[in-house]
Design an enzyme around this catalytic site. Structure first.
Site, PDB file in Angstrom:
ATOM      1  N   GLU A 235     -16.587 -18.424  10.391  1.00  0.00           N
ATOM      2  CA  GLU A 235     -16.325 -17.902  11.820  1.00  0.00           C
ATOM      3  C   GLU A 235     -16.482 -18.967  12.576  1.00  0.00           C
ATOM      4  OE1 GLU A 235     -16.807 -13.523  13.826  1.00  0.00           O
ATOM      5  OE2 GLU A 235     -18.739 -14.632  13.004  1.00  0.00           O
TER       6      GLU A 235
ATOM      7  N   LYS B 291      -5.909 -18.560  14.437  1.00  0.00           N
ATOM      8  CA  LYS B 291      -6.962 -19.043  13.170  1.00  0.00           C
ATOM      9  C   LYS B 291      -6.503 -20.140  12.362  1.00  0.00           C
ATOM     10  CE  LYS B 291      -9.557 -14.657  13.082  1.00  0.00           C
ATOM     11  NZ  LYS B 291      -8.918 -14.274  14.438  1.00  0.00           N
TER      12      LYS B 291
ATOM     13  N   SER C 156       0.772  -1.125  -0.037  1.00  0.00           N
ATOM     14  CA  SER C 156      -0.195  -0.008   0.047  1.00  0.00           C
ATOM     15  C   SER C 156       0.839   1.114  -0.033  1.00  0.00           C
ATOM     16  CB  SER C 156      -0.792  -0.118   1.335  1.00  0.00           C
ATOM     17  OG  SER C 156      -1.448   1.232   1.429  1.00  0.00           O
ATOM     18  N   GLU C 157       1.040   2.022  -1.125  1.00  0.00           N
ATOM     19  CA  GLU C 157       1.434   3.172  -1.002  1.00  0.00           C
ATOM     20  C   GLU C 157       1.297   4.115   0.024  1.00  0.00           C
ATOM     21  OE1 GLU C 157       1.964   7.193  -4.477  1.00  0.00           O
ATOM     22  OE2 GLU C 157       0.126   5.991  -4.138  1.00  0.00           O
TER      23      GLU C 157
ATOM     24  N   VAL D 235     -12.289  -6.045  15.126  1.00  0.00           N
ATOM     25  CA  VAL D 235     -13.671  -5.629  15.712  1.00  0.00           C
ATOM     26  C   VAL D 235     -13.676  -4.355  16.414  1.00  0.00           C
ATOM     27  CG1 VAL D 235     -13.476  -6.817  17.905  1.00  0.00           C
ATOM     28  CG2 VAL D 235     -15.749  -6.780  16.835  1.00  0.00           C
TER      29      VAL D 235
ATOM     30  N   ASN E 269      -5.978 -12.290  18.312  1.00  0.00           N
ATOM     31  CA  ASN E 269      -6.300 -11.048  17.658  1.00  0.00           C
ATOM     32  C   ASN E 269      -5.636  -9.927  18.544  1.00  0.00           C
ATOM     33  OD1 ASN E 269      -9.101 -11.484  16.213  1.00  0.00           O
ATOM     34  ND2 ASN E 269      -9.087 -12.787  17.818  1.00  0.00           N
TER      35      ASN E 269
ATOM     36  N   SER F 232       1.867 -15.454  12.187  1.00  0.00           N
ATOM     37  CA  SER F 232       0.861 -16.431  11.969  1.00  0.00           C
ATOM     38  C   SER F 232      -0.267 -16.013  12.904  1.00  0.00           C
ATOM     39  CB  SER F 232       1.448 -17.960  12.272  1.00  0.00           C
ATOM     40  OG  SER F 232       0.350 -18.702  11.777  1.00  0.00           O
TER      41      SER F 232
END
Length: 610
Positions: free
Chosen positions: A543, A406, A311-312, A452, A444, A403
């Site tokens: 999920e 999940k 992403s620039e 979230v 997370n 990693s």
């Protein structure tokens, strides 16, 4: 001599005269005989100058009365004690101590210490508002949670603050119940805060426990939040300069405080040895984890950091930040894709990194689940393979893959691709003995892009509802700096281990129920459950109700660090397997069902959600 010192000097000379007169007065039971009155006054001309010289020599006028403290009292005692020895000598030389009762020579220094010390501390008490502070009559009443050193220091600072008026202290140490700190009573335990808040008409609480564990602070904060109070908190003692507490250091409770994560203990000497004068490449350097890794690595004086980011805009933001915060850091900012082998060859050949952190990945579970499944495979698996091969070919000493939990018994494409990326690194280890490959698996990260937390904040700002996919869904959470620090610590331990190809599992603590997380965020934002409702929408594609950190077939080993464990590889892979994977990844496109079928073939334990 400035005006303040002049007034202080004049005060002490007057007090010295009064102490001398009081000594005579008390010696003769408040009625000095006429023959002693003349002697009493005549000797003042000798006593006061001698004492004044002692005051000056002991530096009584270098301090400021506003901040009078024990060291000031010590200087007063030394100055008065010295003058108490000098005065009899001088009076003996003048008139051989004629008509000077010996008890006067004892009473005089006692009165002098009381008057000089007392006036200074009364002045400080008046300025601190401890005697009377009209400005605090209209101040906001507040309950302090904690009755220790931090609370006492905070009370002293609040006494000078016109905005807050402490009315009670709470502490779970029953021995403190009924006692007072700076005239503020300890009225009960943390669990009683709701009752005391209603009784005293209090809407605010301050958690002032800087030296306790994060878990104790989290529990106290949680109780206050659940009682409907607006809660503020003081930093941990490790974050306080010289342990000094002030009102300016108070802040509103954030969601991070409710997680109750203890600070990570880093091996700074080992990390300095790992990164100092080394070139480090970080892929996904503009993301949440990648950028924090760069911030942490920059503290250890690397020779250069190579920021690799697709992403620039993300790369521009990190470049702007580092040019200000680390102006002396040698940095290279590369816009590029980890699947671009030509670019990787040029970057590795030019900069020759010794250590690579691979944080670039697609990680949004629902977005990667259906139409974008093949793109998730190519980015997360092929990208890892391309970067790993480049690292091995150019003699990189250590390759660290970021990693996720999940990847354990995955039920979604994103998790399966990250597990496959782990297997790719393990296979690369088997054929690349000079490069040490290590994987770091965690849950997370609070506040990271796509998580979230930002979503909940947006929904609360919009007035709700806050959407949760299931009432019982849980997740592991940790803070971004904590995750990055543990990744670095895992990299250090991997560099000291006998073999590579291992998966490091971070201690994520206890899982958090997402419904409780949403409720806490609503309350921390100043709303009640009734003002902003929580809506359960149902599980999304791929999920899981809960995440795991280890597969059923994996076993862990302890490490020297309490928050790190090692998962031993449960299968051996090599070049033939890698070539098979590469042949599959060379295909330009696969449909969703084809992609998931091949993932099931390569990833044991992958069970796509129906």
């Amino acid at each position: 001599m400035n005006s303040r010192s002049f007034v202080a000097t004049l005060h002490d000379l007057v007090v010295a005269a009064i102490a001398w007169l009081l000594a005579y007065w008390f010696r003769f039971n408040l009625e000095v005989p006429p023959e002693y009155v003349r002697v009493m006054w005549s000797y003042l001309a000798w006593v006061v100058p001698v004492q004044g010289v002692a005051f000056y020599l002991f530096g009584l006028y270098r301090g400021i009365w506003r901040y009078a403290s024990i060291p000031d009292l010590r200087r007063i005692v030394l100055a008065v004690g010295t003058s108490a020895l000098a005065v009899p000598v001088v009076l003996f030389m003048v008139n051989r101590l004629a008509d000077v009762p010996r008890s006067v020579l004892i009473l005089d220094p006692i009165f002098l210490i009381l008057l000089m010390g007392g006036s200074r501390f009364l002045y400080r008490a008046w300025k601190d508002g401890a005697l009377f502070s009209p400005s605090q009559m209209n101040a906001e009443p507040v309950i302090i949670m904690g009755a220790g050193t931090a609370a006492a220091a905070l009370l002293r600072d609040l006494a000078r603050n016109p905005n807050w008026r402490p009315v009670a202290l709470l502490d779970n140490d029953s021995r403190k119940l009924g006692s007072r700190i700076l005239n503020v009573p300890v009225v009960g335990s943390f669990e009683e805060i709701e009752a005391h808040a209603k009784r005293l008409g209090v809407e605010h609480a301050i958690v002032a426990m800087s030296s306790v564990s994060a878990g104790v602070r989290r529990k106290a904060t949680e109780i206050a939040v659940n009682a409907g109070l607006k809660v503020m908190i003081l930093p941990m003692s490790s974050d306080l300069l010289d342990g000094k507490v002030s009102v300016s250091q108070m802040r509103r409770v954030e969601l991070e405080d409710l997680l109750g994560r203890d600070p990570v203990q880093l091996d700074d000497a080992g990390l300095s040895g790992l990164f100092s004068e080394q070139t480090v490449l970080v892929s996904g350097a503009g993301g949440s984890i990648g950028s924090e890794l760069c911030r942490q690595i920059a503290r250890y004086a690397p020779a250069r950091i190579v920021f690799l980011e697709l992403s620039e805009f993300a790369l521009y933001r990190i470049e702007q930040e580092f040019s200000k915060t680390f102006p002396k850091l040698a940095a290279t900012y590369v816009v590029g894709d980890v699947k671009d082998t030509v670019l990787l060859e040029r970057v590795f050949a030019e900069h020759k990194p010794a250590i690579v952190f691979h944080a670039a990945a697609y990680k949004h579970v629902p977005l990667m689940e259906n139409a974008n499944a093949w793109q998730a495979v190519r980015n997360n698996v092929l990208g890892t393979l391309c970067l790993a091969r480049a690292a091995a070919q150019h003699g990189v000493r250590e390759f660290v893959l970021i990693s996720t939990d999940k990847a354990v018994n995955p039920t979604n494409v994103m998790g399966a691709t990250k597990r496959l990326a782990e297997l790719v690194c393990q296979a690369m280890q088997a054929i690349s003995p000079t490069t040490r490959f290590v994987m770091v698996r965690f849950g997370n990260v609070l506040g990271s892009s796509g998580s979230v937390i930002p979503k909940f904040r947006e929904q609360i700002a919009a007035g709700g509802p806050v959407t949760v996919t299931h009432l019982e869904i849980t997740r592991y959470f940790m803070l971004i700096p904590e995750a990055a620090q543990l990744v670095l610590q895992a990299g250090l331990q991997a560099s000291e281990a006998e073999e590579g190809g291992r998966i490091f599992v971070l201690d994520m603590g206890e899982p958090v129920r997402i419904y409780d997380l949403a409720r806490d965020m609503i309350r921390l934002s100043g709303y009640t459950d009734g003002e902003i409702r929580i809506e359960v929408t149902g599980l999304r594609p791929g999920e899981k109700l809960y995440e795991e950190l280890l597969a059923d077939s994996e076993q862990t080993l302890a490490t020297p660090h309490p928050k790190l464990r090692i998962a031993k590889p449960d299968q051996a892979l090599g070049e033939a397997w890698l070539q098979e994977i590469e042949a599959w990844l060379a295909m330009p496109f696969h449909e969703e069902m084809q992609t998931k079928q091949r993932l099931k073939h390569y990833v044991p334990g992958y069970s796509p959600a129906q």
